[in-house]
Design a protein around this motif. Structure first.
Motif, PDB file in Angstrom:
ATOM      1  N   PHE A  80      14.221  14.619  33.371  1.00  0.00           N
ATOM      2  CA  PHE A  80      13.816  14.731  31.979  1.00  0.00           C
ATOM      3  C   PHE A  80      12.911  13.562  31.625  1.00  0.00           C
ATOM      4  N   SER A  81      12.047  13.781  30.647  1.00  0.00           N
ATOM      5  CA  SER A  81      11.261  12.679  30.094  1.00  0.00           C
ATOM      6  C   SER A  81      12.145  11.904  29.118  1.00  0.00           C
ATOM      7  N   GLY A  82      11.680  10.730  28.716  1.00  0.00           N
ATOM      8  CA  GLY A  82      12.422   9.943  27.742  1.00  0.00           C
ATOM      9  C   GLY A  82      12.640  10.693  26.441  1.00  0.00           C
ATOM     10  N   ASN A  83      11.606  11.372  25.965  1.00  0.00           N
ATOM     11  CA  ASN A  83      11.742  12.140  24.719  1.00  0.00           C
ATOM     12  C   ASN A  83      12.739  13.282  24.867  1.00  0.00           C
ATOM     13  N   GLU A  84      12.757  13.922  26.021  1.00  0.00           N
ATOM     14  CA  GLU A  84      13.723  15.003  26.246  1.00  0.00           C
ATOM     15  C   GLU A  84      15.151  14.464  26.250  1.00  0.00           C
ATOM     16  N   HIS A 121      20.368   3.465  27.524  1.00  0.00           N
ATOM     17  CA  HIS A 121      21.527   3.463  28.405  1.00  0.00           C
ATOM     18  C   HIS A 121      21.158   4.046  29.777  1.00  0.00           C
ATOM     19  N   VAL A 122      20.500   5.190  29.749  1.00  0.00           N
ATOM     20  CA  VAL A 122      20.133   5.873  30.992  1.00  0.00           C
ATOM     21  C   VAL A 122      19.063   5.076  31.743  1.00  0.00           C
ATOM     22  N   ARG A 170      10.738   9.229  34.201  1.00  0.00           N
ATOM     23  CA  ARG A 170      11.516  10.454  34.331  1.00  0.00           C
ATOM     24  C   ARG A 170      12.941  10.028  34.652  1.00  0.00           C
ATOM     25  N   VAL A 171      13.908  10.737  34.073  1.00  0.00           N
ATOM     26  CA  VAL A 171      15.311  10.386  34.228  1.00  0.00           C
ATOM     27  C   VAL A 171      16.042  11.552  34.872  1.00  0.00           C
ATOM     28  N   THR A 231      26.456  17.096  33.867  1.00  0.00           N
ATOM     29  CA  THR A 231      26.170  16.382  32.625  1.00  0.00           C
ATOM     30  C   THR A 231      25.201  17.174  31.765  1.00  0.00           C
ATOM     31  N   THR A 232      24.165  17.711  32.379  1.00  0.00           N
ATOM     32  CA  THR A 232      23.182  18.504  31.649  1.00  0.00           C
ATOM     33  C   THR A 232      23.840  19.726  31.010  1.00  0.00           C
ATOM     34  N   ALA A 233      24.712  20.387  31.754  1.00  0.00           N
ATOM     35  CA  ALA A 233      25.403  21.575  31.216  1.00  0.00           C
ATOM     36  C   ALA A 233      26.293  21.198  30.038  1.00  0.00           C
ATOM     37  N   HIS A 234      27.015  20.078  30.150  1.00  0.00           N
ATOM     38  CA  HIS A 234      27.897  19.641  29.058  1.00  0.00           C
ATOM     39  C   HIS A 234      27.083  19.305  27.814  1.00  0.00           C
TER      40      HIS A 234
END
Length: 163
Positions: A3-7, A36-37, A124-125, A131-134
């Motif tokens: 993901f991008s920072g904005n996402e 944090h990420v 990009r993260v 985690t994405t699903a939650h």
């Protein structure tokens, strides 16, 4: 999944809203979650904060920082906070230059209120599928249910909106 920072900020803020946080606290959580990420900190801290709603750090941290800012003298603000990775992320998300010094179970924070924070480098993260699903499940709670009743109440695009 990357993901991008904005996402990341948007997904985290939506997840916080879906978990019960008010809009402003959810937005602040989204900014803190990005720091944090990007700081390589444990994602479980973020999930735990979301699971703690309607209480917990997502509601408490903005108040702690507000008190710190209110106690400032115009040029800088200083205070001590309980040393947690999420608290550090909230401090880093502030728009001011800051210095954080570890001091056992607490850390000392100095905010330079007249100096802007360094910009966040684009990155990009990577988030795990679980985690994405939650986060997506929590974020989906803010969506209006798809039904005839919600459409009659004004949800969705009407016929004139598609022109």
């Amino acid at each position: 999944m990357t993901f991008s920072g904005n996402e990341i900020m948007g997904l985290m803020a939506k997840a916080a809203r879906g978990a019960g946080a008010p809009p402003e606290q959810a937005s602040q959580f989204g900014r803190a979650a990005l720091h944090h990420v990007l700081g390589g900190r444990d994602l479980d801290d973020l999930v735990s904060a979301l699971d703690a709603l309607p209480g917990g750090p997502i509601l408490e941290m903005p108040l702690v920082l507000l008190r710190l800012l209110e106690d400032g003298n115009g040029d800088n603000a200083q205070g001590r906070m309980t040393a947690t990775a999420l608290a550090q992320s909230y401090v880093e998300a502030l728009p001011f230059r800051q210095e954080v010094m570890a001091d056992g179970e607490h850390f000392s924070v100095t905010l330079y209120l007249t100096e802007p924070a360094a910009p966040i480098p684009p990155a990009r993260v990577e988030l795990t599928a679980d985690t994405t699903a939650h986060l997506s499940e929590l974020a989906a709670r803010i969506l209006v249910p798809e039904s005839e009743a919600s459409r009659l109440a004004g949800a969705g695009a009407g016929l004139t909106d598609n022109d």
